[in-house]
Design an enzyme around this catalytic site. Structure first.
Site, PDB file in Angstrom:
ATOM      1  N   TRP A  34     -24.715 140.731  63.055  1.00  0.00           N
ATOM      2  CA  TRP A  34     -26.060 141.222  62.714  1.00  0.00           C
ATOM      3  C   TRP A  34     -26.265 141.310  61.214  1.00  0.00           C
ATOM      4  CZ3 TRP A  34     -30.599 143.474  64.702  1.00  0.00           C
ATOM      5  CH2 TRP A  34     -31.278 144.346  63.837  1.00  0.00           C
ATOM      6  N   MET A  35     -27.479 140.968  60.761  1.00  0.00           N
ATOM      7  CA  MET A  35     -27.883 141.146  59.359  1.00  0.00           C
ATOM      8  C   MET A  35     -29.224 141.862  59.308  1.00  0.00           C
ATOM      9  SD  MET A  35     -29.330 138.026  56.948  1.00  0.00           S
ATOM     10  CE  MET A  35     -27.878 137.477  56.105  1.00  0.00           C
ATOM     11  N   ASN A  36     -29.365 142.866  58.386  1.00  0.00           N
ATOM     12  CA  ASN A  36     -30.720 143.262  57.993  1.00  0.00           C
ATOM     13  C   ASN A  36     -30.859 143.214  56.484  1.00  0.00           C
ATOM     14  OD1 ASN A  36     -29.347 145.906  59.040  1.00  0.00           O
ATOM     15  ND2 ASN A  36     -30.967 146.741  57.822  1.00  0.00           N
ATOM     16  N   ASP A  37     -31.409 144.211  55.860  1.00  0.00           N
ATOM     17  CA  ASP A  37     -31.881 144.117  54.464  1.00  0.00           C
ATOM     18  C   ASP A  37     -31.008 143.334  53.475  1.00  0.00           C
ATOM     19  OD1 ASP A  37     -33.127 146.168  55.803  1.00  0.00           O
ATOM     20  OD2 ASP A  37     -32.708 147.693  54.317  1.00  0.00           O
ATOM     21  N   ARG A  90     -32.600 157.339  50.451  1.00  0.00           N
ATOM     22  CA  ARG A  90     -31.807 156.105  50.524  1.00  0.00           C
ATOM     23  C   ARG A  90     -32.377 154.923  49.727  1.00  0.00           C
ATOM     24  NH1 ARG A  90     -33.837 157.165  55.559  1.00  0.00           N
ATOM     25  NH2 ARG A  90     -35.478 155.801  56.341  1.00  0.00           N
ATOM     26  N   ASP A  91     -31.545 153.882  49.673  1.00  0.00           N
ATOM     27  CA  ASP A  91     -31.893 152.556  49.158  1.00  0.00           C
ATOM     28  C   ASP A  91     -32.103 152.530  47.643  1.00  0.00           C
ATOM     29  OD1 ASP A  91     -31.899 152.127  51.901  1.00  0.00           O
ATOM     30  OD2 ASP A  91     -34.078 152.147  52.073  1.00  0.00           O
ATOM     31  N   TRP A 140     -38.177 145.329  62.309  1.00  0.00           N
ATOM     32  CA  TRP A 140     -37.436 146.225  63.213  1.00  0.00           C
ATOM     33  C   TRP A 140     -38.089 146.295  64.596  1.00  0.00           C
ATOM     34  CZ3 TRP A 140     -32.681 147.657  62.580  1.00  0.00           C
ATOM     35  CH2 TRP A 140     -32.155 147.857  61.308  1.00  0.00           C
ATOM     36  N   GLN A 190     -27.101 144.050  54.660  1.00  0.00           N
ATOM     37  CA  GLN A 190     -26.741 145.018  55.697  1.00  0.00           C
ATOM     38  C   GLN A 190     -26.143 144.224  56.858  1.00  0.00           C
ATOM     39  OE1 GLN A 190     -27.545 148.856  55.815  1.00  0.00           O
ATOM     40  NE2 GLN A 190     -26.687 147.949  53.974  1.00  0.00           N
TER      41      GLN A 190
END
Ligand code: FRU
Length: 496
Positions: free
Chosen positions: A36-39, A167-168, A306, A55
């Protein structure tokens, strides 16, 4: 010292990446090495090479305890995987290494700042995720977490700031050699605010100001902030959660927001003048930028949403890809985006037609494929039977197609992936209002296997969408319900 958790992730990804056939991946978009990959995270130039972290949950094609995957490239299009950079292996990030950024330190080391996540059971028995900001320092391949972690925690929040939604961090180096970062946070009113911190050396950080507050205007929490100067303006990019729709500009759920305005560097506050979506399609989130060595501001986003992750069936060995890196500019108070110019070097097999009359559905010799760059201009001719609807259809065979349609009299452009093979009740269509009227529409459409990115009128608006139609559906056709005239140029895009 590499932890056991990181060693295992590195061993796993190396052993498992061969499960994914190269031809089943996008060619010039970065996709997850496995799982899995996100940001996008830590997008930076280090020792002359672009680094893009992400991510990452290598062990399944679902989100899980977050690691940082890692890839490098010289041209932003051909990516080479490096071993995973961060794993959730410390007492302050046991439940995840969430999104963050990267800069080069004065002494030449690569500094990463990310959000450490720790689950905590409160007195009421409920589990909450406490978030802090942490550092790791490395040489472009191996990163050591800083012994002073976390460097920002609840003590560094302004009054009422949430320690659950914090966050971030996105860092940058200021002209005087000091560092700043912006971090997403939730204020006492439950909506987003962007906090600004400063540091003399990248390690000692101090709260400076609330850069801007959402005040419940655009969604709730603002995730993944980025803040930079461009063409004489200051630009704040954020990804708001829980948006409510507004006309054709904003849509329900996770969205993207670009605020353009001015930055008072005395008080470290931002004053917005204009707002707009960053991307008007379905799949784009968590954008992050880098300044290229030649001064270009380049943005990449997670090309997914998402709320629509169900588009991909759970058995697939990989999930998640990045958008095409895009060159940004600000003109007349609007954000413009163009595919990075490096893409032009991948163009092969040019086919061009001019003044093609379109009436009903037509196909053109030499125009097909799932890895193509299309430039298209459609004109309305009032004297003939003017069309009410024009459509470009791609990823098409007898059963499937994804369409982009335009209604000039309403100036509405619609992307529709309903017939792309999806079996889920998620969002499949999105419309946007094309600015400047509908007499002539100029499009650049980039297809890469499982995605389409549509740049409208020289990048004034962009729509990104994923479609996981079998690659054998590679037809492209054109449709008009009256008379339309178009010019079209097509190139195949090939990495070799
Ligand atoms: C945005 C986001 C970030 C967070 C990360 C977790 O997509 O929710 O706010 O850091 O994803 O994977």
């Amino acid at each position: 010292m590499t932890s056991q958790t990181l060693r295992e992730a590195r061993k796993y990804e190396e052993a498992s990446e061969s499960m994914i056939r190269r031809e089943d991946r996008p060619v010039f978009h970065l996709s997850t090495r496995v799982g899995w990959m996100n940001d996008p995270n830590g997008f930076s130039v280090y020792n002359g090479t672009y680094h893009l972290f992400y991510q990452y949950h290598p062990y399944s094609s679902h989100t899980g305890p977050m690691h940082w995957g890692h890839a490098v490239s010289r041209d932003l299009l051909r990516w080479e995987y490096l071993p995973a950079a961060l794993a959730p292996d410390s007492f302050y990030d046991r439940d995840g290494c969430f999104s963050g950024s990267g800069v080069t330190l004065a002494d030449g080391r690569h500094l990463l700042m990310y959000t450490g996540v720790l689950r905590e059971r409160g007195a009421d028995g409920a589990v909450r995720e406490v978030q802090t900001q942490c550092l790791a320092v490395g040489d472009g391949t191996d990163y050591e977490k800083y012994e002073g972690n976390p460097v920002l925690d609840e003590k560094d929040l302004p009054e009422g700031g949430s320690r659950i939604d914090f966050r971030d961090p996105k860092m940058w180096r200021r002209e005087d050699g000091s560092y700043s970062c912006v971090v997403g946070n939730r204020s006492a009113d439950g909506s987003g605010q962007i906090l600004l911190y400063t540091s003399p050396d990248g390690f000692r950080w101090k709260f400076r100001s609330v850069l801007i507050s959402n005040r419940n205007r655009f969604g709730t929490m603002w995730e993944c902030p980025d803040f930079f100067e461009l063409d004489g303006k200051w630009v704040l990019l954020v990804s708001p959660q829980d948006m409510l729709p507004e006309g054709f500009e904003y849509h329900n759920g996770n969205g993207t927001l670009c605020l353009i305005g001015s930055y008072d560097q005395e008080t470290d506050t931002f004053k917005e003048e204009q707002d707009q979506s960053i991307d008007y399609g379905i799949d784009f989130y968590a954008a992050q930028t880098v300044e290229a060595p030649d001064g270009r501001r380049i943005m990449v986003g997670w090309m997914q949403n998402w709320d629509a992750c169900g588009i991909r069936t759970p058995e697939e060995p990989w999930f998640g890809q990045m958008s095409l890196p895009r060159e940004l500019s600000v003109r007349d108070g609007r954000l413009y985006q163009k595919p990075v110019r490096e893409l032009e070097a991948m163009r092969k097999n040019r086919v061009a037609y001019e003044n093609v009359p379109v009436s009903g559905e037509i196909r053109l010799d030499g125009i097909q494929g799932r890895r193509v760059d299309l430039e298209l201009t459609v004109r309305l001719q009032e004297e003939e039977r003017p069309y009410q609807k024009f459509a470009l259809r791609f990823a098409q065979d007898a059963r499937y197609r994804t369409s982009l349609s335009f209604r000039p009299h309403e100036s509405v452009l619609k992307i529709d992936r309903k017939f792309s093979g999806s079996r889920r009740a998620i969002v499949h269509q999105r419309r946007c209002l094309v600015r400047g009227g509908g007499r002539e529409l100029k499009l650049r459409v980039i297809l890469d296997s499982f995605s389409a990115e549509i740049f409208v009128n020289d990048g004034e608006q962009v729509l990104s969408v994923t479609m996981y139609t079998d690659l054998s559906a590679d037809g492209i056709s054109f449709f008009a319900d009256g008379q339309a005239v178009m010019d079209i140029t097509k190139y195949d895009l090939a990495a070799e």
